[in-house]
Write a protein that holds these residues in place. Structure first.
Motif, mmCIF file in Angstrom:
data_model
loop_
_atom_site.group_PDB
_atom_site.id
_atom_site.type_symbol
_atom_site.label_atom_id
_atom_site.label_comp_id
_atom_site.label_asym_id
_atom_site.label_seq_id
_atom_site.Cartn_x
_atom_site.Cartn_y
_atom_site.Cartn_z
ATOM 1 N N THR A 63 0.822 -1.215 0.000
ATOM 2 C CA THR A 63 0.000 0.000 0.000
ATOM 3 C C THR A 63 0.854 1.261 0.000
ATOM 4 N N LEU A 64 1.988 1.221 0.696
ATOM 5 C CA LEU A 64 2.832 2.411 0.817
ATOM 6 C C LEU A 64 3.989 2.433 -0.173
ATOM 7 N N GLY A 65 3.984 1.536 -1.134
ATOM 8 C CA GLY A 65 5.040 1.525 -2.139
ATOM 9 C C GLY A 65 6.283 0.797 -1.672
ATOM 10 N N LYS A 66 7.426 1.130 -2.298
ATOM 11 C CA LYS A 66 8.659 0.385 -2.062
ATOM 12 C C LYS A 66 9.612 1.066 -1.075
ATOM 13 N N GLY A 67 9.272 2.242 -0.587
ATOM 14 C CA GLY A 67 10.184 2.946 0.315
ATOM 15 C C GLY A 67 10.234 2.324 1.699
ATOM 16 N N ASP A 68 11.011 2.925 2.573
ATOM 17 C CA ASP A 68 11.146 2.464 3.951
ATOM 18 C C ASP A 68 9.885 2.851 4.723
ATOM 19 N N ILE A 69 9.186 1.848 5.236
ATOM 20 C CA ILE A 69 7.925 2.100 5.945
ATOM 21 C C ILE A 69 8.019 1.683 7.410
ATOM 22 N N ASN A 70 9.221 1.550 7.930
ATOM 23 C CA ASN A 70 9.396 1.068 9.303
ATOM 24 C C ASN A 70 9.006 2.104 10.356
ATOM 25 N N SER A 71 8.881 3.354 9.959
ATOM 26 C CA SER A 71 8.497 4.405 10.901
ATOM 27 C C SER A 71 7.574 5.395 10.212
ATOM 28 N N VAL A 72 6.661 5.953 10.980
ATOM 29 C CA VAL A 72 5.762 6.964 10.422
ATOM 30 C C VAL A 72 6.539 8.196 9.971
ATOM 31 N N HIS A 73 7.706 8.403 10.556
ATOM 32 C CA HIS A 73 8.504 9.587 10.235
ATOM 33 C C HIS A 73 9.263 9.440 8.920
ATOM 34 N N TYR A 74 9.153 8.262 8.300
ATOM 35 C CA TYR A 74 9.739 8.062 6.974
ATOM 36 C C TYR A 74 8.702 8.298 5.873
ATOM 37 N N LEU A 75 7.480 8.573 6.251
ATOM 38 C CA LEU A 75 6.392 8.690 5.277
ATOM 39 C C LEU A 75 6.073 10.153 4.988
ATOM 40 N N MET A 76 5.612 10.421 3.772
ATOM 41 C CA MET A 76 5.202 11.765 3.386
ATOM 42 C C MET A 76 3.783 12.044 3.878
ATOM 43 N N VAL A 77 3.504 13.311 4.137
ATOM 44 C CA VAL A 77 2.140 13.713 4.483
ATOM 45 C C VAL A 77 1.270 13.521 3.242
ATOM 46 N N PRO A 78 0.130 12.827 3.375
ATOM 47 C CA PRO A 78 -0.703 12.552 2.186
ATOM 48 C C PRO A 78 -1.307 13.835 1.607
ATOM 49 N N GLN A 79 -1.617 13.786 0.315
ATOM 50 C CA GLN A 79 -2.287 14.896 -0.358
ATOM 51 C C GLN A 79 -3.806 14.745 -0.197
ATOM 52 N N PRO A 80 -4.537 15.862 -0.092
ATOM 53 C CA PRO A 80 -5.999 15.768 0.051
ATOM 54 C C PRO A 80 -6.654 15.225 -1.221
ATOM 55 N N VAL A 81 -7.729 14.465 -1.007
ATOM 56 C CA VAL A 81 -8.519 13.930 -2.133
ATOM 57 C C VAL A 81 -9.767 14.803 -2.236
ATOM 58 N N GLN A 82 -9.786 15.686 -3.231
ATOM 59 C CA GLN A 82 -10.835 16.698 -3.324
ATOM 60 C C GLN A 82 -12.224 16.093 -3.497
ATOM 61 N N ARG A 83 -12.320 14.955 -4.179
ATOM 62 C CA ARG A 83 -13.646 14.361 -4.424
ATOM 63 C C ARG A 83 -14.304 13.866 -3.137
ATOM 64 N N LEU A 84 -13.526 13.685 -2.086
ATOM 65 C CA LEU A 84 -14.083 13.205 -0.818
ATOM 66 C C LEU A 84 -14.518 14.335 0.109
ATOM 67 N N ILE A 85 -14.243 15.575 -0.299
ATOM 68 C CA ILE A 85 -14.639 16.728 0.521
ATOM 69 C C ILE A 85 -16.069 17.122 0.173
ATOM 70 N N CYS A 86 -16.930 17.133 1.192
ATOM 71 C CA CYS A 86 -18.341 17.464 0.996
ATOM 72 C C CYS A 86 -18.739 18.541 2.008
ATOM 73 N N PRO A 87 -18.678 19.811 1.602
ATOM 74 C CA PRO A 87 -19.008 20.902 2.527
ATOM 75 C C PRO A 87 -20.418 20.813 3.097
#
Length: 607
Positions: free
Chosen positions: A133-157
């Motif tokens: 799910t997180l690709g091939k990078g190092d996923i052993n710590s949350v601090h190795y992960l990028m902040v996700p981008q917002p998914v605009q289609r899921l925003i419902c004001p």
């Protein structure tokens, strides 16, 4: 946030299958609360990216705190039954997927702000994350992960707006209950929501079931006509604050304030201040109250309590209905029984019976105890019987309590005189029997987690009979951990204060009480029981005998009827919802309503 991880463990244990998350399922649920928390999370993501790009940290932190409040005090609170599986497996999965998606998203967002707790949460979440799910990078710590981008289609004001209205209504209702000292446990007849915008009122009605459940009201009424209910705002001066400041103008300002109309006061509340005779007076410097006007002012004032914010006005009917008064008396009885148990130094797992006698005749209390006998027995975990039926059991303690001027004599004796009331609405199940399946009682010698206060439970070793569901020492520990949430690292099992060997066959523990400790070198408590702690129902069908444990841990609440039928279906490997009968000939259909499941405790039904 950390305690929410227990829902994933519960699913795996109850459903017997692994929960595994992949991001492609995010946003597929149609449940309004699922869509709301996902929309709020994606809106927050968008804000975080925009504010952090210009280093406005101060604008991000308050919204992160608001997210924790929305998740814990609103989403999880409103969806606890779904997350526990009470509404069915598929609905439970949608709720779990939603909860996981927002937790997984937010640990990455909050990692720079709260590095240690987010790392702990991430390591727990990672356990059920689908590989790749997180690709091939190092996923052993949350601090190795990028902040996700917002998914605009899921925003419902729109959804965020009407859930915000729901929150306003609920918070206003809670405030009024606190103000008039009526706890949430007491039902009230009605809440009236007033707003000029019909669309907002429509949003309220879409979510009225949440309002009814959270505020414990029977009816939600909406209206655009404030005048219909005669509600007006009035104001008077706070002399303590304004006296010294206004000096010689005090009386003139006081007269103007007293003559302010409803619209002027409302405008002041919206703007935050008002200018009177050249003096700028903040809204907080005036005492603003709701009152009722018109021909029915006295009647309305005695019936409703009003409160509002900048979103809506609510009127809560605080009239003490007969149902509310009856339930209040029943709670008084429960309170007296619990006090007497405490005075006798009894613990929840002690097997005792309460006998009662009302010295006055033809009192309301007699009717209340008869009507609410099931509730009283469920709340106290103790059979409650009339003194006229008392047997020769040894008396532990007795006392006379006064409830609304009526003398109630209570006597507690050793042992269960009989099982709790077995009556159901149609038909009578087969009489009281011992539990069909091999079982073991569990006592946690420590502090339980996962939001429960109980330290006792019952595990089935086989279900149906002859089909083992627990096969090892380690499995008993894991099942107990799933119920109580204690640390597994140093946990051990004990019987009669002696440690149990990890290679001991679990069949040798059947019918015994096992104490769990998790502290190093802990000396366990000494306890035992000859009956299961948790209430149960025996089930027979297709040549098999099984059992449904109605509560775990003990005293944590009886399962729903839907959950009950789902467990029966699973025990007997049925392809459809089972039909349940009260007799072995399967002629008398079992009809249950309300909280009648508790009345089946210790009985046998058939499918």
């Amino acid at each position: 946030m950390l305690q929410n991880l227990s829902f994933f463990n519960r699913f795996e244990k109850d459903e017997g299958e692994r929960f595994e998350y992949e991001e492609s399922v995010m946003g597929k649920s149609t449940n309004v609360m699922d869509r709301w928390i996902i929309s709020f999370t994606q809106s927050l993501l968008s804000l975080v990216h925009s504010k952090m790009a210009v280093y406005h940290l101060y604008a991000v932190t308050p919204r992160l705190v608001k997210f924790v409040d929305n998740l814990t005090n609103w989403y999880v609170r409103f969806n606890r039954k779904r997350l526990k599986g009470d509404t069915g497996k598929e609905d439970c999965l949608r709720a779990l997927e939603t909860l996981y998606s927002v937790l997984f998203c937010m640990v990455r967002v909050m990692a720079p702000f709260t590095p240690f707790i987010t790392e702990t949460i991430y390591q727990n979440l990672r356990r059920v994350l689908k590989p790749g799910t997180l690709g091939k990078g190092d996923i052993n710590s949350v601090h190795y992960l990028m902040v996700p981008q917002p998914v605009q289609r899921l925003i419902c004001p729109d959804i965020e707006a009407y859930v915000s209205t729901l929150q306003s209504v609920v918070e206003l209702g809670r405030y009024v209950r606190d103000k008039v000292n009526i706890p949430l446990k007491y039902p009230l007849p009605e809440i009236v929501v007033i707003h000029k915008d019909k669309q907002i009122l429509g949003d309220v009605l879409r979510l009225e079931n949440y309002i009814k459940e959270e505020l414990n009201v029977k009816t939600v009424t909406t209206s655009t006509d404030k005048e219909k209910y005669g509600v007006v705002l009035t104001a008077d001066m706070n002399f303590r604050v304004l006296g010294a400041r206004l000096k010689g103008d005090v009386k003139r300002v006081q007269q103007v304030v007293a003559e302010l109309g409803d619209e002027e006061i409302q405008e002041m509340l919206n703007s935050g201040s008002i200018v009177i005779l050249g003096h700028t007076i903040d809204a907080c410097d005036l005492n603003v109250k709701y009152s009722f006007s018109g021909e029915k002012a006295t009647e309305l004032a005695s019936k409703y309590e009003a409160h509002s914010d900048d979103t809506v006005l609510i009127l809560l009917d605080t009239t003490p209905s007969q149902e509310m008064l009856d339930e209040g008396l029943a709670r008084e009885v429960v309170n007296r029984v619990q006090r007497l148990r405490k005075k006798a130094n009894l613990v929840p797992t002690d097997e005792v019976t309460v006998w009662y006698h009302i010295q006055e005749t033809d009192t309301e209390l007699t009717r209340i105890i008869d009507t609410y006998s099931e509730y009283i027995e469920t709340s106290t975990k103790t059979p409650c019987k009339p003194m006229a039926e008392k047997d020769n059991s040894s008396i532990i303690i007795e006392d006379i309590a006064k409830i609304k001027g009526v003398s109630l004599k209570l006597v507690i004796t050793q042992g269960f005189s009989s099982m709790m009331s077995p009556a159901v609405s149609v038909g009578e199940p087969t009489g009281t029997k011992n539990i069909s399946c091999p079982w073991v009682n569990i006592i946690l010698d420590g502090t339980p987690r996962y939001g429960t206060n109980s330290c006792s439970a019952t595990l089935l070793l086989e279900n149906p009979v002859g089909c083992p569901v627990i096969n090892s020492y380690q499995q008993i520990l894991e099942e107990a951990h799933g119920i109580f949430g204690f640390p597994l690292e140093h946990s051990k099992l004990h019987v009669e204060r002696k440690p149990v060997d990890s290679k001991t066959p679990v069949s040798s523990l059947a019918g015994r009480t096992v104490v769990v400790t998790y502290a190093v070198n802990k000396i366990p408590v000494a306890t035992s029981a000859v009956k299961p702690y948790s209430r149960f129902v025996n089930i027979e069908g297709s040549g098999k005998k099984g059992c449904v444990v109605l509560e775990n841990p003990c005293g944590d609440g009886i399962m729903s009827l839907q959950a009950f039928t789902s467990v029966v279906q699973k025990i007997f490997s049925l392809s459809s919802t089972p039909t349940i009968f009260t007799d072995s000939e399967k002629k008398k259909l079992l009809h249950l309503n309300g909280n009648s499941l508790v009345k089946l405790h210790g009985l046998t039904v058939y499918t």
